[in-house]
Design a protein around this motif. Structure first.
Motif, PDB file in Angstrom:
ATOM      1  N   PRO A 151      39.877  88.315   2.404  1.00 43.52           N
ATOM      2  CA  PRO A 151      40.619  87.828   1.239  1.00 43.52           C
ATOM      3  C   PRO A 151      41.540  86.653   1.921  1.00 43.52           C
ATOM      4  CG  PRO A 151      41.580  89.703   2.202  1.00 43.52           C
ATOM      5  CD  PRO A 151      40.175  89.581   2.762  1.00 43.52           C
ATOM      6  N   SER A 158      45.117  84.139   1.773  1.00 50.92           N
ATOM      7  CA  SER A 158      46.476  84.899   2.164  1.00 50.92           C
ATOM      8  C   SER A 158      47.190  85.313   0.837  1.00 50.92           C
ATOM      9  CB  SER A 158      47.396  83.608   2.369  1.00 50.92           C
ATOM     10  OG  SER A 158      47.037  82.907   3.696  1.00 50.92           O
ATOM     11  N   PRO A 159      48.004  86.268   0.781  1.00 45.79           N
ATOM     12  CA  PRO A 159      48.718  86.831  -0.271  1.00 45.79           C
ATOM     13  C   PRO A 159      49.400  85.733  -0.895  1.00 45.79           C
ATOM     14  CG  PRO A 159      48.762  88.626   1.306  1.00 45.79           C
ATOM     15  CD  PRO A 159      48.277  87.240   1.992  1.00 45.79           C
ATOM     16  N   GLY A 160      49.657  85.656  -2.181  1.00 48.21           N
ATOM     17  CA  GLY A 160      50.615  84.784  -2.844  1.00 48.21           C
ATOM     18  C   GLY A 160      50.037  83.253  -2.953  1.00 48.21           C
ATOM     19  N   HIS A 198      47.237  80.266  -3.188  1.00 49.85           N
ATOM     20  CA  HIS A 198      45.954  79.871  -3.933  1.00 49.85           C
ATOM     21  C   HIS A 198      44.917  79.273  -3.098  1.00 49.85           C
ATOM     22  CE1 HIS A 198      47.697  80.690  -7.908  1.00 49.85           C
ATOM     23  NE2 HIS A 198      48.773  80.040  -7.392  1.00 49.85           N
ATOM     24  N   GLN A 204      39.059  82.171   0.154  1.00 50.58           N
ATOM     25  CA  GLN A 204      38.875  83.242   1.005  1.00 50.58           C
ATOM     26  C   GLN A 204      38.208  82.842   2.154  1.00 50.58           C
ATOM     27  OE1 GLN A 204      36.296  85.609  -1.685  1.00 50.58           O
ATOM     28  NE2 GLN A 204      38.048  86.844  -1.970  1.00 50.58           N
ATOM     29  N   GLN A 245      41.889  92.329   9.969  1.00 53.47           N
ATOM     30  CA  GLN A 245      41.893  92.722   8.693  1.00 53.47           C
ATOM     31  C   GLN A 245      40.480  92.918   8.359  1.00 53.47           C
ATOM     32  OE1 GLN A 245      42.793  89.278   6.231  1.00 53.47           O
ATOM     33  NE2 GLN A 245      43.892  90.346   4.713  1.00 53.47           N
TER      34      GLN A 245
END
Length: 78
Positions: free
Chosen positions: A12, A14-16, A18, A21, A69
């Motif tokens: 995935p 980075s969270p938050g 745009h 992947q 991860q």
């Protein structure tokens, strides 16, 4: 799922963010992991994973202080 010599592991973004992947290609090492399945690693040796014949991925630490991860997808490559 057919077991291959190479897989593309998709992680995935980075969270938050745009950001796209991340995709890492890993190849069979000839070793077996703690679950008895083949171990795959990228060219740098940093990304190491045990992949079952059902496509289940267990990330393995390749050095100290790592918390790898888990990828969201493992795709066998030709």
């Amino acid at each position: 799922m057919t077991r291959g010599r190479r897989y593309a592991l998709t992680f995935p973004g980075s969270p938050g963010a745009h950001a796209p992947q991340d995709v890492v290609v890993v190849e069979a090492t000839g070793a077996s992991g703690p679950g008895g399945h083949p171990v795959y690693a990228d060219a740098s040796g940093i990304v190491v994973a045990e992949i079952s014949d059902l496509g289940e991925v267990r990330m393995l630490a390749s050095g100290g202080h790592q918390s790898p991860q888990t990828p969201v997808h493992a795709e066998p490559l030709p």
